[in-house]
Design an enzyme around this catalytic site. Structure first.
Site, PDB file in Angstrom:
ATOM      1  N   LYS A  35       0.818  -1.212   0.000  1.00 49.43           N
ATOM      2  CA  LYS A  35       0.000   0.000   0.000  1.00 49.43           C
ATOM      3  C   LYS A  35       0.851   1.259   0.000  1.00 49.43           C
ATOM      4  O   LYS A  35       0.426   2.303  -0.496  1.00 49.43           O
ATOM      5  CB  LYS A  35      -0.961  -0.001   1.196  1.00 49.43           C
ATOM      6  CG  LYS A  35      -1.919  -1.169   1.187  1.00 49.43           C
ATOM      7  CD  LYS A  35      -2.667  -1.229  -0.140  1.00 49.43           C
ATOM      8  CE  LYS A  35      -3.152  -2.614  -0.452  1.00 49.43           C
ATOM      9  NZ  LYS A  35      -3.641  -2.760  -1.828  1.00 49.43           N
ATOM     10  N   ARG A  60       2.935  14.260 -13.656  1.00 49.99           N
ATOM     11  CA  ARG A  60       2.410  14.373 -15.018  1.00 49.99           C
ATOM     12  C   ARG A  60       1.307  15.428 -15.110  1.00 49.99           C
ATOM     13  O   ARG A  60       0.695  15.600 -16.151  1.00 49.99           O
ATOM     14  CB  ARG A  60       1.866  13.010 -15.457  1.00 49.99           C
ATOM     15  CG  ARG A  60       2.950  11.933 -15.555  1.00 49.99           C
ATOM     16  CD  ARG A  60       2.337  10.554 -15.677  1.00 49.99           C
ATOM     17  NE  ARG A  60       1.568  10.419 -16.900  1.00 49.99           N
ATOM     18  CZ  ARG A  60       0.426   9.745 -16.998  1.00 49.99           C
ATOM     19  NH1 ARG A  60      -0.082   9.166 -15.916  1.00 49.99           N
ATOM     20  NH2 ARG A  60      -0.209   9.664 -18.132  1.00 49.99           N
ATOM     21  N   HIS A  95      -8.525   7.148   0.082  1.00 49.79           N
ATOM     22  CA  HIS A  95      -8.341   5.701   0.006  1.00 49.79           C
ATOM     23  C   HIS A  95      -6.883   5.318   0.181  1.00 49.79           C
ATOM     24  O   HIS A  95      -6.547   4.402   0.931  1.00 49.79           O
ATOM     25  CB  HIS A  95      -8.854   5.165  -1.324  1.00 49.79           C
ATOM     26  CG  HIS A  95      -8.489   3.731  -1.553  1.00 49.79           C
ATOM     27  ND1 HIS A  95      -9.109   2.688  -0.906  1.00 49.79           N
ATOM     28  CD2 HIS A  95      -7.528   3.176  -2.310  1.00 49.79           C
ATOM     29  CE1 HIS A  95      -8.557   1.547  -1.270  1.00 49.79           C
ATOM     30  NE2 HIS A  95      -7.588   1.811  -2.116  1.00 49.79           N
ATOM     31  N   ARG A 133     -18.137  11.044 -18.094  1.00 47.97           N
ATOM     32  CA  ARG A 133     -16.686  11.034 -18.184  1.00 47.97           C
ATOM     33  C   ARG A 133     -16.192  10.879 -19.616  1.00 47.97           C
ATOM     34  O   ARG A 133     -15.013  10.742 -19.852  1.00 47.97           O
ATOM     35  CB  ARG A 133     -16.097   9.901 -17.314  1.00 47.97           C
ATOM     36  CG  ARG A 133     -16.336  10.133 -15.837  1.00 47.97           C
ATOM     37  CD  ARG A 133     -15.738   9.012 -15.017  1.00 47.97           C
ATOM     38  NE  ARG A 133     -15.961   9.217 -13.611  1.00 47.97           N
ATOM     39  CZ  ARG A 133     -15.155   9.903 -12.812  1.00 47.97           C
ATOM     40  NH1 ARG A 133     -14.070  10.450 -13.308  1.00 47.97           N
ATOM     41  NH2 ARG A 133     -15.421  10.058 -11.536  1.00 47.97           N
TER      42      ARG A 133
END
Length: 315
Positions: free
Chosen positions: A123, A136, A149, A266
């Protein structure tokens, strides 16, 4: 007042050290919650402030080679984690029902402890997903849910493997999450490799379904606990948390599915215009059929596994 607060913190830290399972006490990042908390706070600071500030007057970095190495490295790492989960109980002795915590020091128990720590450590590696977004300048993919999360998952898992590192049925979600990550990082690796690999990504449209299946499997498996006549799982609080986590992310990811594929919110503007020009319209809305620069690589990562227990990333 300050001295009293510090005394209470130190007292709680001493309690944790005594309560920490002796089988994981010597593993990296397991000596105190302070280390992992500082790492995660540093991650949040970089993502929300330091990183964007550093990149403000710079062009987005082209990290093709780094992303290919990273993604396929994660494929191998997660495949190994899946194998170890299978060999440490899920493919050998577990019943897939009420598998309680193994508190012994048997070879199988120690193997399960080790793979649980490997999953926990993975994780921290996954924090690089967000770092790549920052470098980026893919700011639209860094949502609150994505950050929550990625920071919340390792923090909660620290407590899990501190108290119950060989948690039997409480580790099923981790194995499923690792399986999903093998698939997802394979897709992201091929996608990062360039347009010449697009023909190998025909299964892209199934990624969302795979994510949803992950949450269903985890929720159904853990729900058995509530219907068994008797299950002596030693720390039922983790059962409740896994069920809540799986159900919550199923709802969130279902909403993502609805917004992305039913309403088409989207769908990139340029693709909508192109498809409209081609007459591909149904009920006044363009049907999304084209690939958008790894759309799911940002969107699905927002809701991922679970504890990755799912990912919307990149659950």
């Amino acid at each position: 007042m300050i001295q009293e607060v510090m005394a209470n913190i130190l007292q709680f830290n001493d309690y944790l050290l005594k309560r920490t399972d002796h089988r994981v006490r010597d593993y990296p990042l397991m000596q105190s919650p302070i280390q992992m908390t500082l790492i995660l706070l540093g991650y949040i600071f970089f993502v929300l402030y330091a990183g964007p500030r550093f990149m403000a007057n710079r062009k987005p970095l082209h990290l093709k080679t780094a992303m290919i190495v990273y993604n396929f490295g994660m494929v191998a790492f997660n495949a190994y984690i899946v194998y170890e989960f299978l060999m440490s109980g899920w493919g050998t002795t577990f019943t897939w029902r009420c598998d309680i915590c193994d508190l012994s020091s048997s070879p199988q128990a120690l193997r399960l402890v080790r793979v649980c720590w490997l999953f926990y450590f993975s994780k921290y590696i996954e924090l690089m997903d967000t770092v790549f977004f920052v470098l980026r300048k893919k700011h639209s993919q860094i949502t609150f849910l994505h950050i929550f999360h990625h920071s919340f998952m390792p923090w909660t898992w620290w407590w899990g493997i501190t108290l119950t590192p060989a948690a039997g049925m409480g580790t099923f979600h981790a194995m499923v999450n690792a399986v999903v990550h093998v698939i997802m990082y394979s897709y992201y690796g091929l996608s990062a490799a360039g347009p010449q690999f697009q023909r190998y990504l025909w299964w892209k449209k199934y990624m969302t379904a795979i994510q949803l299946m992950q949450f269903v499997l985890v929720s159904v498996h853990i729900s058995q606990y509530y219907f068994m006549e008797k299950c002596d799982f030693q720390v039922p609080i983790f059962i409740h948390l896994i069920w809540i986590y799986g159900t919550l992310f199923f709802i969130l990811f279902s909403n993502f599915w609805f917004q992305s594929y039913i309403k088409g919110n989207r769908l990139p503007v340029r693709n909508q215009e192109k498809q409209t020009m081609n007459g591909i319209i149904s009920g006044g809305e363009a049907i999304a059929t084209s690939c958008d620069k790894q759309l799911e690589n940002g969107s699905t990562h927002q809701l991922n596994g679970f504890a990755h227990q799912g990912k919307v990333k990149e659950v």
